[in-house]
Write an enzyme that holds these catalytic residues in place. Structure first.
Site, mmCIF file in Angstrom:
data_model
loop_
_atom_site.group_PDB
_atom_site.id
_atom_site.type_symbol
_atom_site.label_atom_id
_atom_site.label_comp_id
_atom_site.label_asym_id
_atom_site.label_seq_id
_atom_site.Cartn_x
_atom_site.Cartn_y
_atom_site.Cartn_z
ATOM 1 N N LYS A 1 13.169 -26.572 6.930
ATOM 2 C CA LYS A 1 14.230 -26.946 7.596
ATOM 3 C C LYS A 1 14.961 -28.206 7.276
ATOM 4 C CE LYS A 1 12.387 -24.875 11.897
ATOM 5 N NZ LYS A 1 13.190 -23.340 12.233
ATOM 6 N N GLU B 1 9.136 -22.262 23.743
ATOM 7 C CA GLU B 1 9.824 -21.229 23.079
ATOM 8 C C GLU B 1 9.701 -20.101 24.602
ATOM 9 O OE1 GLU B 1 7.870 -19.149 19.108
ATOM 10 O OE2 GLU B 1 5.845 -20.438 20.191
ATOM 11 N N ASP C 1 -2.402 -22.473 16.221
ATOM 12 C CA ASP C 1 -0.872 -21.346 15.870
ATOM 13 C C ASP C 1 0.105 -22.102 15.962
ATOM 14 O OD1 ASP C 1 -0.049 -18.950 15.318
ATOM 15 O OD2 ASP C 1 1.625 -19.053 17.009
ATOM 16 N N LYS D 1 0.451 -19.020 6.574
ATOM 17 C CA LYS D 1 0.043 -19.525 7.502
ATOM 18 C C LYS D 1 -0.811 -17.707 8.604
ATOM 19 C CE LYS D 1 1.845 -19.602 12.418
ATOM 20 N NZ LYS D 1 3.074 -20.113 13.228
ATOM 21 N N ASP E 1 4.520 -24.239 5.043
ATOM 22 C CA ASP E 1 5.027 -24.492 6.420
ATOM 23 C C ASP E 1 6.526 -24.267 6.716
ATOM 24 O OD1 ASP E 1 5.463 -25.518 9.043
ATOM 25 O OD2 ASP E 1 3.459 -26.076 9.475
ATOM 26 N N HIS E 2 6.881 -23.348 7.405
ATOM 27 C CA HIS E 2 8.244 -23.079 7.662
ATOM 28 C C HIS E 2 9.342 -23.851 7.850
ATOM 29 C CE1 HIS E 2 7.404 -20.461 10.935
ATOM 30 N NE2 HIS E 2 8.992 -20.796 11.006
ATOM 31 N N ARG F 1 0.688 -1.202 0.338
ATOM 32 C CA ARG F 1 -0.045 0.277 -0.522
ATOM 33 C C ARG F 1 0.529 1.324 -0.171
ATOM 34 N NH1 ARG F 1 -4.228 -1.006 4.083
ATOM 35 N NH2 ARG F 1 -2.197 -1.085 5.556
ATOM 36 N N HIS G 1 2.425 -26.436 12.262
ATOM 37 C CA HIS G 1 3.904 -27.072 12.288
ATOM 38 C C HIS G 1 3.712 -28.347 13.047
ATOM 39 C CE1 HIS G 1 4.141 -22.821 11.083
ATOM 40 N NE2 HIS G 1 4.071 -22.498 12.328
ATOM 41 N N LYS H 1 4.427 -21.772 25.532
ATOM 42 C CA LYS H 1 5.518 -19.607 25.119
ATOM 43 C C LYS H 1 6.238 -19.480 26.246
ATOM 44 C CE LYS H 1 3.319 -17.410 21.519
ATOM 45 N NZ LYS H 1 4.344 -17.967 20.691
HETATM 46 P P1 NAD Z 1 2.327 -6.538 8.132
HETATM 47 O O1 NAD Z 1 0.743 -6.217 8.940
HETATM 48 O O2 NAD Z 1 3.328 -6.860 8.514
HETATM 49 O O3 NAD Z 1 2.450 -6.242 6.346
HETATM 50 C C1 NAD Z 1 0.902 -6.253 5.314
HETATM 51 C C2 NAD Z 1 1.936 -6.184 4.465
HETATM 52 O O4 NAD Z 1 0.685 -5.893 3.843
HETATM 53 C C3 NAD Z 1 1.890 -4.459 4.405
HETATM 54 O O5 NAD Z 1 3.447 -4.516 3.386
HETATM 55 C C4 NAD Z 1 0.879 -3.777 3.308
HETATM 56 O O6 NAD Z 1 1.080 -2.442 3.065
HETATM 57 C C5 NAD Z 1 0.190 -4.688 3.423
HETATM 58 N N1 NAD Z 1 -0.996 -4.366 2.969
HETATM 59 C C6 NAD Z 1 -2.213 -4.400 3.833
HETATM 60 N N2 NAD Z 1 -2.750 -4.652 3.118
HETATM 61 C C7 NAD Z 1 -3.281 -3.838 1.801
HETATM 62 C C8 NAD Z 1 -4.033 -4.095 1.115
HETATM 63 N N3 NAD Z 1 -5.032 -3.180 0.662
HETATM 64 N N4 NAD Z 1 -3.471 -3.407 -0.522
HETATM 65 C C9 NAD Z 1 -1.720 -3.672 -0.671
HETATM 66 N N5 NAD Z 1 -1.649 -3.927 0.248
HETATM 67 C C10 NAD Z 1 -1.728 -4.877 1.644
HETATM 68 O O7 NAD Z 1 1.990 -8.436 8.021
HETATM 69 P P2 NAD Z 1 3.167 -10.111 8.227
HETATM 70 O O8 NAD Z 1 3.536 -9.485 9.586
HETATM 71 O O9 NAD Z 1 4.261 -9.351 7.197
HETATM 72 O O10 NAD Z 1 2.186 -10.946 7.944
HETATM 73 C C11 NAD Z 1 1.721 -10.967 6.301
HETATM 74 C C12 NAD Z 1 0.864 -12.279 6.313
HETATM 75 O O11 NAD Z 1 1.969 -13.289 6.963
HETATM 76 C C13 NAD Z 1 0.005 -12.212 7.362
HETATM 77 O O12 NAD Z 1 -0.977 -13.352 6.541
HETATM 78 C C14 NAD Z 1 0.469 -13.038 8.584
HETATM 79 O O13 NAD Z 1 -0.212 -14.044 9.533
HETATM 80 C C15 NAD Z 1 1.827 -14.414 7.777
HETATM 81 N N6 NAD Z 1 2.566 -14.477 8.752
HETATM 82 C C16 NAD Z 1 3.219 -13.846 9.679
HETATM 83 C C17 NAD Z 1 4.638 -14.286 10.214
HETATM 84 C C18 NAD Z 1 5.568 -12.621 10.516
HETATM 85 O O14 NAD Z 1 6.859 -13.585 11.002
HETATM 86 N N7 NAD Z 1 5.273 -11.589 10.510
HETATM 87 C C19 NAD Z 1 4.624 -15.402 10.375
HETATM 88 C C20 NAD Z 1 4.242 -16.679 9.837
HETATM 89 C C21 NAD Z 1 2.555 -15.772 9.042
#
Ligand code: NAD
Length: 484
Positions: free
Chosen positions: A182, A216, A235, A148, A177-178, A51, A240, A331
Site C-alpha cells: 500500500k 471491516e 488471519d 497468505k 503481504d499486500h 486445472r 498484516h 469483522k
Molecule cells: P480459488 O479456489 O479461487 O482458485 C484456485 C486455483 O487453483 C484455480 O485456478 C484452480 O484451477 C487451481 N488449482 C487447484 N488445484 C489445482 C491443481 N491440482 N493443479 C493445478 N491448478 C489447481 O483460490 P483463490 O481464492 O484464488 O486463492 C488462491 C491462493 O491465494 C490460496 O492460497 C489463498 O489462500 C490465497 N489468497 C487468496 C485471496 C483471495 O482474495 N482470494 C486473498 C489472500 C490469499
C-alpha cells in the site's frame, strides 16, 4: 502530477491458479493497469496455468470478463484490453500430476525474467516447486510468489519454508503481504526516514501510545469454513497487523534494501513481549437486524473462533520501553477503516492555563479509506476572546496531493508484482520473519485453547465488545473512533 513509469525487464509470468478468485480479482486486473501505465514492456507475457481446460482464446475471454468486472469503466478501453489480452497464454496443468508440464516448459522463453505466482492452496506449493525443477522450467534466476496463509502455526510455517528451500534460494522467494504494497505504508517509511521532524520524537519519551486498527464491515460470508479454522489472530494479526507494527517500531535501517529492512523488522518481532490474558479481548459478532451471527455464518454454534481481537502489546527495547501498542481488528464493525495513529504525549507544561485546554499531537496514517496522513496540530482558535486552543489537521490525502490521475495510488498487488519482476524483495516477508511471528503467536492461541476460552459477543455495526474499550479506559486512554 504525472508519475514517471519505468518499464520493467521483459518477463514470462506464470500464474498457477490463473482462473481462481485471487487471479481474477487482483493479479490480472493489476497487471492490466500496469500494462496501461506503460510499465509492461512489449515482450512481457502472462501465462495462466490451472486445472480448467482452456485454449488461449478461451482464457482470454475469461480474463476479459474479469477485467470488465473489476476495472473501473473509464479505465477500460477496447483497444488496450485487446492488446493486453494478446500477451496472455494458457496451459491446463495438474499441479500434482504430469499433465501440462512439458507444454509449459516448451512455452517458456530464454533470456527473460521467469516468475511463478503460486496462487493456489499452500498444500500444492511443494508439488509445484518440485515439478518446476523436474521439468527444468525454473532456474537459479527464477522467482516464486507465495500468498497468505503462510502456515497456521510455527511448525507448519517451518515445514512450508523447508519445502520451498529444497528447490529455491531465499532470494528467489517472494512472500506477499499486500499491506506492504500500500502506498501509505511505504509513505510511512518515507515520512519517518526522509524528514528530520519525526524521527527525534519517535520513541517512548515523546510517544504516549500507538494504535493500529483494521476494521471491516463484512462478516465471514462465504469464507466461513476457511475463516473458522483461523480466526482474526491468524488471519490478520500474525501477518498484516504485525507487519504494520514492525514498520512503525523498527530502528532506521542503514539502507532501504531488502535485508537491511527485514533485519530491523525481525528485531521488532523478537522484542515483542508475551501478552498477558488481561491484555487481550476476543469477540464474535452477534446477529444483526439483517445479518447473521458469526456462529450462524460458520454453521457451528460451538465455535470458539474470534472474529474480533484487541490487544495491548509491548516492544521490549530502549526505544519503546513503557509505550504500549494497542492493536485491534474485526469483522462486522461500524465502518471499513484501517489506520495507524501515533499519539504523542502532552506538552510538558501548559503556559496557557487550564481554560485553554490540553491538546495532543496525533499522526494518523490512513490505509483506507482515502489513503493519506494527517497530523493534528494545536493552534489558537481564531478571533478575539483570549487564548483558546483548538486542533486542526495538517492533511495530506494522497489523491488530493498527487492528483486524481496519479498512477501510484493504485492497488497494492500490482506494485508488488512489478517488484517481483524487478527482483526487489524489500516489501516481501523473509522466512525467518514469518517464523518469528508464529513463534510469538502460537503460545497465545494455545493458551486460549487450553482454557477453552469463549470470545465475547458484540453487536454488529459497533466498535467491538465493551471489553475492548475498557482495555484503554483503564489506562485513561481511548480508541480512536471507527466512523461511518
Ligand atoms: P480459488 O479456489 O479461487 O482458485 C484456485 C486455483 O487453483 C484455480 O485456478 C484452480 O484451477 C487451481 N488449482 C487447484 N488445484 C489445482 C491443481 N491440482 N493443479 C493445478 N491448478 C489447481 O483460490 P483463490 O481464492 O484464488 O486463492 C488462491 C491462493 O491465494 C490460496 O492460497 C489463498 O489462500 C490465497 N489468497 C487468496 C485471496 C483471495 O482474495 N482470494 C486473498 C489472500 C490469499
Amino acid at each position: 502530477m504525472v508519475s514517471r513509469v519505468i518499464p520493467v525487464e521483459p518477463f514470462d509470468l506464470v500464474i498457477f491458479g490463473g482462473t481462481g478468485d485471487l487471479a481474477r480479482r487482483k493479479i490480472l486486473p493489476g497487471l492490466y493497469r500496469r500494462f496501461v501505465s506503460g510499465q509492461m514492456p512489449p515482450e512481457a507475457r502472462v501465462i495462466g496455468a490451472a486445472r480448467s481446460e482452456f485454449d488461449d482464446a478461451g482464457y482470454r475471454n475469461e480474463v476479459r470478463d474479469a477485467l470488465v468486472e473489476f476495472i473501473a469503466k473509464d479505465k477500460l478501453d477496447d483497444d488496450r484490453v485487446a492488446a493486453f489480452l494478446d500477451r496472455l497464454h494458457y496451459v491446463a496443468i495438474d499441479a500434482t500430476g504430469e499433465a501440462g508440464w512439458s507444454e509449459l516448459a516448451d512455452l517458456m522463453r530464454e533470456n527473460v525474467v521467469r516468475a511463478f505466482y503460486f496462487s493456489v492452496a499452500p498444500s500444492l506449493f511443494g508439488a509445484l516447486a518440485e515439478r518446476l525443477h523436474m521439468h527444468r522450467i525454473a532456474d537459479a534466476d527464477s522467482r516464486i510468489v507465495v500468498e497468505k496463509p503462510f502456515g497456521r502455526d510455527l511448525a507448519s510455517a517451518r515445514q512450508l519454508n523447508q519445502t520451498l528451500a529444497e528447490h529455491f534460494e531465499e532470494t528467489q522467494i517472494y512472500r506477499i503481504d499486500h499491506y506492504l504494497g500500500k502506498e501509505t505504508v511505504q509513505n510511512l517509511m518515507a515520512v519517518r526516514f526522509g524528514n528530520v521532524l519525526f524521527e527525534p520524537l519517535w520513541n517512548a519519551q515523546y510517544v504516549d501510545h500507538i494504535q493500529i486498527t483494521v476494521a471491516e464491515t463484512v462478516g465471514v460470508g462465504g469464507r466461513g469454513g476457511y475463516y473458522d479454522k483461523s480466526g482474526a489472530m491468524r488471519d490478520m494479526v500474525q501477518n498484516h497487523l504485525m507487519q504494520l507494527l514492525c514498520l512503525i517500531a523498527m530502528e532506521p535501517p542503514s539502507r532501504f534494501d531488502p535485508d537491511a529492512v527485514r533485519d530491523e523488522k525481525l528485531k521488532v518481532i523478537r522484542a515483542l513481549e508475551p501478552v498477558e490474558s488481561r491484555d487481550i479481548v476476543r469477540g464474535q459478532y452477534q446477529r444483526g437486524s439483517n445479518s447473521a451471527s458469526y456462529l450462524e455464518d460458520v454453521e457451528d454454534e460451538q465455535s470458539r473462533t474470534e472474529s474480533f481481537i484487541a490487544m495491548k502489546l509491548h516492544v521490549s527495547n530502549w526505544r519503546w520501553a513503557g509505550t504500549p501498542f494497542y492493536v485491534r481488528t474485526g469483522k462486522r464493525l461500524r465502518a471499513r477503516q484501517s489506520e495507524i495513529a501515533v499519539v504523542f504525549k502532552d506538552a510538558p507544561h501548559s503556559i496557557f492555563g487550564e481554560e485553554a485546554g490540553r491538546h495532543r499531537n496525533i499522526l494518523t496514517i490512513r490505509l483506507q479509506p482515502n489513503e493519506g496522513m494527517t497530523l493534528g496540530v494545536t493552534i489558537k482558535e481564531p478571533g478575539p476572546g483570549g487564548m483558546r486552543l483548538i486542533d486542526v489537521p495538517l492533511d495530506m490525502t494522497f489523491a488530493d496531493a498527487l492528483g486524481p490521475d496519479n498512477d501510484d495510488v493504485t492497488d497494492a498487488y500490482e506494485r508488488l508484482v512489478m517488484d517481483v519482476i524487478r527482483g526487489n524483495q524489500t516489501l516481501f516477508m523473509r522466512g525467518d520473519e514469518v517464523e518469528a511471528a508464529w513463534a510469538w503467536t502460537d503460545p497465545i492461541i494455545e493458551g486460549w485453547q487450553m482454557r477453552d476460552m469463549r470470545p465475547k459477543p458484540y453487536e454488529p455495526g459497533t466498535a467491538g465488545p465493551e471489553e475492548s474499550a475498557m482495555l484503554l479506559h483503564r489506562e485513561n486512554r481511548r480508541w480512536r473512533a471507527i466512523r461511518d
